[in-house]
Design an enzyme around this catalytic site. Structure first.
Site, PDB file in Angstrom:
ATOM      1  N   SER A 203       0.865  -1.177   0.000  1.00 23.91           N
ATOM      2  CA  SER A 203       0.000   0.000   0.000  1.00 23.91           C
ATOM      3  C   SER A 203       0.902   1.228   0.000  1.00 23.91           C
ATOM      4  O   SER A 203       2.053   1.151   0.461  1.00 23.91           O
ATOM      5  CB  SER A 203      -0.852   0.023   1.267  1.00 23.91           C
ATOM      6  OG  SER A 203      -1.476   1.286   1.422  1.00 23.91           O
ATOM      7  N   TYR A 218      -1.818  -1.181  10.509  1.00 29.17           N
ATOM      8  CA  TYR A 218      -1.922  -1.400   9.057  1.00 29.17           C
ATOM      9  C   TYR A 218      -0.664  -0.875   8.357  1.00 29.17           C
ATOM     10  O   TYR A 218      -0.053  -1.563   7.535  1.00 29.17           O
ATOM     11  CB  TYR A 218      -3.166  -0.687   8.513  1.00 29.17           C
ATOM     12  CG  TYR A 218      -3.381  -0.839   7.023  1.00 29.17           C
ATOM     13  CD1 TYR A 218      -3.989  -1.972   6.497  1.00 29.17           C
ATOM     14  CD2 TYR A 218      -2.960   0.155   6.131  1.00 29.17           C
ATOM     15  CE1 TYR A 218      -4.186  -2.112   5.122  1.00 29.17           C
ATOM     16  CE2 TYR A 218      -3.148   0.024   4.761  1.00 29.17           C
ATOM     17  CZ  TYR A 218      -3.760  -1.115   4.261  1.00 29.17           C
ATOM     18  OH  TYR A 218      -3.946  -1.245   2.906  1.00 29.17           O
ATOM     19  N   LYS A 222       2.140  -3.047   6.189  1.00 28.37           N
ATOM     20  CA  LYS A 222       2.430  -2.819   4.766  1.00 28.37           C
ATOM     21  C   LYS A 222       3.894  -2.413   4.559  1.00 28.37           C
ATOM     22  O   LYS A 222       4.511  -2.791   3.558  1.00 28.37           O
ATOM     23  CB  LYS A 222       1.483  -1.749   4.202  1.00 28.37           C
ATOM     24  CG  LYS A 222       0.020  -2.212   4.180  1.00 28.37           C
ATOM     25  CD  LYS A 222      -0.168  -3.460   3.335  1.00 28.37           C
ATOM     26  CE  LYS A 222      -1.608  -3.876   3.180  1.00 28.37           C
ATOM     27  NZ  LYS A 222      -1.789  -5.040   2.310  1.00 28.37           N
TER      28      LYS A 222
HETATM   29  N1  LIG Z   1      -8.687  -0.694  -1.542  1.00 32.98           N
HETATM   30  C1  LIG Z   1      -7.669   0.136  -1.349  1.00 32.98           C
HETATM   31  O1  LIG Z   1      -7.809   1.352  -1.409  1.00 32.98           O
HETATM   32  C2  LIG Z   1      -6.311  -0.412  -1.039  1.00 32.98           C
HETATM   33  C3  LIG Z   1      -5.242   0.489  -1.053  1.00 32.98           C
HETATM   34  C4  LIG Z   1      -3.972   0.006  -0.774  1.00 32.98           C
HETATM   35  C5  LIG Z   1      -3.778  -1.311  -0.510  1.00 32.98           C
HETATM   36  N2  LIG Z   1      -4.835  -2.150  -0.500  1.00 32.98           N
HETATM   37  C6  LIG Z   1      -4.565  -3.549  -0.205  1.00 32.98           C
HETATM   38  O2  LIG Z   1      -5.034  -4.350  -1.259  1.00 32.98           O
HETATM   39  C7  LIG Z   1      -5.447  -5.604  -0.758  1.00 32.98           C
HETATM   40  C8  LIG Z   1      -6.868  -5.885  -1.229  1.00 32.98           C
HETATM   41  O3  LIG Z   1      -7.698  -4.869  -0.736  1.00 32.98           O
HETATM   42  P1  LIG Z   1      -9.227  -4.756  -1.174  1.00 32.98           P
HETATM   43  O4  LIG Z   1      -9.567  -3.327  -1.081  1.00 32.98           O
HETATM   44  O5  LIG Z   1      -9.457  -5.486  -2.426  1.00 32.98           O
HETATM   45  O6  LIG Z   1      -9.918  -5.499   0.047  1.00 32.98           O
HETATM   46  P2  LIG Z   1     -11.238  -6.422   0.092  1.00 32.98           P
HETATM   47  O7  LIG Z   1     -11.631  -6.463   1.524  1.00 32.98           O
HETATM   48  O8  LIG Z   1     -12.236  -5.942  -0.896  1.00 32.98           O
HETATM   49  O9  LIG Z   1     -10.698  -7.836  -0.371  1.00 32.98           O
HETATM   50  C9  LIG Z   1      -9.813  -8.553   0.436  1.00 32.98           C
HETATM   51  C10 LIG Z   1     -10.045 -10.036   0.227  1.00 32.98           C
HETATM   52  O10 LIG Z   1      -9.151 -10.722   1.110  1.00 32.98           O
HETATM   53  C11 LIG Z   1      -9.852 -11.793   1.690  1.00 32.98           C
HETATM   54  N3  LIG Z   1      -9.273 -12.158   2.984  1.00 32.98           N
HETATM   55  C12 LIG Z   1      -9.231 -11.425   4.116  1.00 32.98           C
HETATM   56  N4  LIG Z   1      -8.688 -12.138   5.109  1.00 32.98           N
HETATM   57  C13 LIG Z   1      -8.367 -13.349   4.599  1.00 32.98           C
HETATM   58  C14 LIG Z   1      -7.781 -14.518   5.133  1.00 32.98           C
HETATM   59  N5  LIG Z   1      -7.409 -14.597   6.420  1.00 32.98           N
HETATM   60  N6  LIG Z   1      -7.587 -15.574   4.314  1.00 32.98           N
HETATM   61  C15 LIG Z   1      -7.964 -15.522   3.006  1.00 32.98           C
HETATM   62  N7  LIG Z   1      -8.521 -14.435   2.450  1.00 32.98           N
HETATM   63  C16 LIG Z   1      -8.732 -13.363   3.236  1.00 32.98           C
HETATM   64  C17 LIG Z   1     -11.280 -11.285   1.855  1.00 32.98           C
HETATM   65  O11 LIG Z   1     -12.201 -12.354   2.005  1.00 32.98           O
HETATM   66  C18 LIG Z   1     -11.465 -10.491   0.585  1.00 32.98           C
HETATM   67  O12 LIG Z   1     -11.989 -11.270  -0.460  1.00 32.98           O
HETATM   68  C19 LIG Z   1      -5.306  -5.530   0.761  1.00 32.98           C
HETATM   69  O13 LIG Z   1      -4.077  -6.116   1.129  1.00 32.98           O
HETATM   70  C20 LIG Z   1      -5.274  -4.048   1.028  1.00 32.98           C
HETATM   71  O14 LIG Z   1      -4.553  -3.715   2.181  1.00 32.98           O
HETATM   72  C21 LIG Z   1      -6.103  -1.748  -0.757  1.00 32.98           C
HETATM   73  O1  LIG Z   2      -3.376   3.735   1.802  1.00 39.13           O
HETATM   74  C1  LIG Z   2      -4.608   3.403   1.314  1.00 39.13           C
HETATM   75  C2  LIG Z   2      -4.986   2.053   1.763  1.00 39.13           C
HETATM   76  O2  LIG Z   2      -3.853   1.259   1.972  1.00 39.13           O
HETATM   77  C3  LIG Z   2      -5.826   1.871   2.943  1.00 39.13           C
HETATM   78  O3  LIG Z   2      -6.845   1.032   2.501  1.00 39.13           O
HETATM   79  C4  LIG Z   2      -6.335   3.034   3.636  1.00 39.13           C
HETATM   80  O4  LIG Z   2      -5.292   3.797   4.140  1.00 39.13           O
HETATM   81  C5  LIG Z   2      -7.272   2.566   4.717  1.00 39.13           C
HETATM   82  O5  LIG Z   2      -7.446   3.487   5.725  1.00 39.13           O
END
Ligand SMILES: NC(=O)c1ccc[n+]([C@@H]2O[C@H](COP(=O)([O-])OP(=O)(O)OC[C@H]3O[C@@H](n4cnc5c(N)ncnc54)[C@H](O)[C@@H]3O)[C@@H](O)[C@H]2O)c1
Ligand SMILES: OC[C@@H](O)C(O)[C@H](O)CO
Length: 315
Positions: A203, A218, A222
């Site tokens: 992230s 968090y 990351k």
């Molecule tokens: N959405 C954002 O803005 C954003 C930004 C930066 C980083 N991220 C990172 O991207 C990744 C995906 O985020 P997202 O927004 O798609 O989240 P999301 O919650 O939509 O999807 C996450 C998926 O991970 C699965 N999961 C959670 N815990 C689990 C476990 N113990 N075992 C197996 N599966 C598990 C959930 O069931 C879900 O399907 C995360 O690591 C998040 O930190 C997201």
């Molecule tokens: O930095 C953006 C994401 O990693 C994250 O989902 C957000 O900061 C959540 O508060």
């Protein structure tokens, strides 16, 4: 290493890349990737781009791929010709993600075959489940060429009141689960001499503190994922295995939607103010980047953190 592919795989990857970068409902974001000619019929024939972007014949594993970014990544891989293993907590959510991906391919590439996609249930924090699931995927597909680790959770709580139990859970899912999957993939690629690509989802919060939300656990998880990828890149790079992190900014996934529902829409306004592009991203806007990172098109990319954040970290 660059390689030439058949014309059908070439046209499929070209089309996927173009659609990933220029989804129909938005203006094209990357004029440099505009194909020389574009079919409007939905067929991918007649579109030209760099052959190295093709994932034809490769097997890509997406962990946390039932929804959100993981689902988008598997979609981008499948549109580029890759077979896929969709891993998430339950078989039914993994299966419905696959149905969604198949439907998307039918619409976007009606003349192309749909690559093989299989669902797997696994809690990424359980070592025995990770080992068993990875072995099953290798039995089913023969080998794994690409791993992308998207499973993750977030908590917005001030550090002084954050409970140790939740801290441990955060690190279990975001860091330990990522390491467990990377370890299995690395071991497999080393044994089979596969020049694979491992993409750990981190992230922008792994290298800067976003505001105003407080999320020390968090951010720490990351930051550790970014350093884990760099370490693995140095250990496995000499064997041709590339390890990098993909660090998104604010993407409109269910995770973020749920967070905004809890904390109020003002939070979104305050985020958007700090994004030079003036908006959050649609998850599909990461498809082009992840396909590039998985494919030979990024053959010299190793140990890097690729931040895709609309310019947020430029301030
Ligand atoms: N959405 C954002 O803005 C954003 C930004 C930066 C980083 N991220 C990172 O991207 C990744 C995906 O985020 P997202 O927004 O798609 O989240 P999301 O919650 O939509 O999807 C996450 C998926 O991970 C699965 N999961 C959670 N815990 C689990 C476990 N113990 N075992 C197996 N599966 C598990 C959930 O069931 C879900 O399907 C995360 O690591 C998040 O930190 C997201
Ligand atoms: O930095 C953006 C994401 O990693 C994250 O989902 C957000 O900061 C959540 O508060």
């Amino acid at each position: 290493m660059l390689s030439l592919r058949s014309s059908s795989s070439l046209s499929r990857s070209s089309s996927a890349l173009f659609r990933a970068c220029c989804p129909p409902r938005r203006p094209c974001l990357s004029p440099l990737l505009l194909p020389l000619s574009v079919s409007t019929s939905g067929s991918s024939r007649g579109v030209r781009t760099l052959p190295a972007f093709s994932l034809e014949g490769k097997t890509c594993v997406g962990k946390g791929a039932a929804r959100g970014l993981g689902k988008e990544f598997l979609t981008g891989f499948a549109l580029s010709g890759a077979k896929g293993a969709c891993v998430d907590l339950t078989p039914s959510t993994a299966q419905s993600s696959i149905e969604h991906i198949r439907q998307h391919i039918r619409t976007q590439q009606p003349s192309e075959p749909i690559p093989e996609l299989k669902p797997y249930a696994c809690d990424v924090t359980q070592e025995s489940q990770v080992k068993a699931t990875f072995s099953q995927i290798v039995r089913d597909f023969g080998q794994v060429d690409v791993l992308v680790t998207a499973a993750g959770i977030v908590d917005n709580v001030e550090a002084e009141n954050y409970e140790y139990e939740r801290w441990r859970r955060m690190l279990d899912v975001n860091l330990h689960g990522t390491w467990l999957w990377a370890r299995e993939a690395g071991k497999h690629m080393l044994e089979k001499k596969i020049k694979g690509s491992i993409i750990l989802v981190a992230s922008m919060s792994g290298s800067i503190c976003v505001r105003p939300q407080k999320q020390a656990a968090y951010n720490a998880s990351k930051g550790a994922v970014i350093m884990l990828a760099k370490s693995l890149a140095t250990e496995w790079g000499p064997h041709g295995i590339r390890v990098n992190t993909l660090s998104p900014g604010y993407m409109k996934t269910d995770l973020i939607r749920e967070l905004l529902e809890k904390q109020g829409r003002d939070l979104e306004q305050s985020w958007v103010k700090d994004i030079p592009l003036g908006r959050m991203a649609h998850p599909s806007e990461l498809q082009g980047t992840v396909v590039w990172m998985a494919s030979d098109a990024s053959s010299y990319l190793n140990g890097s953190d690729i931040i895709v954040d609309g310019g947020y970290t430029a301030y």
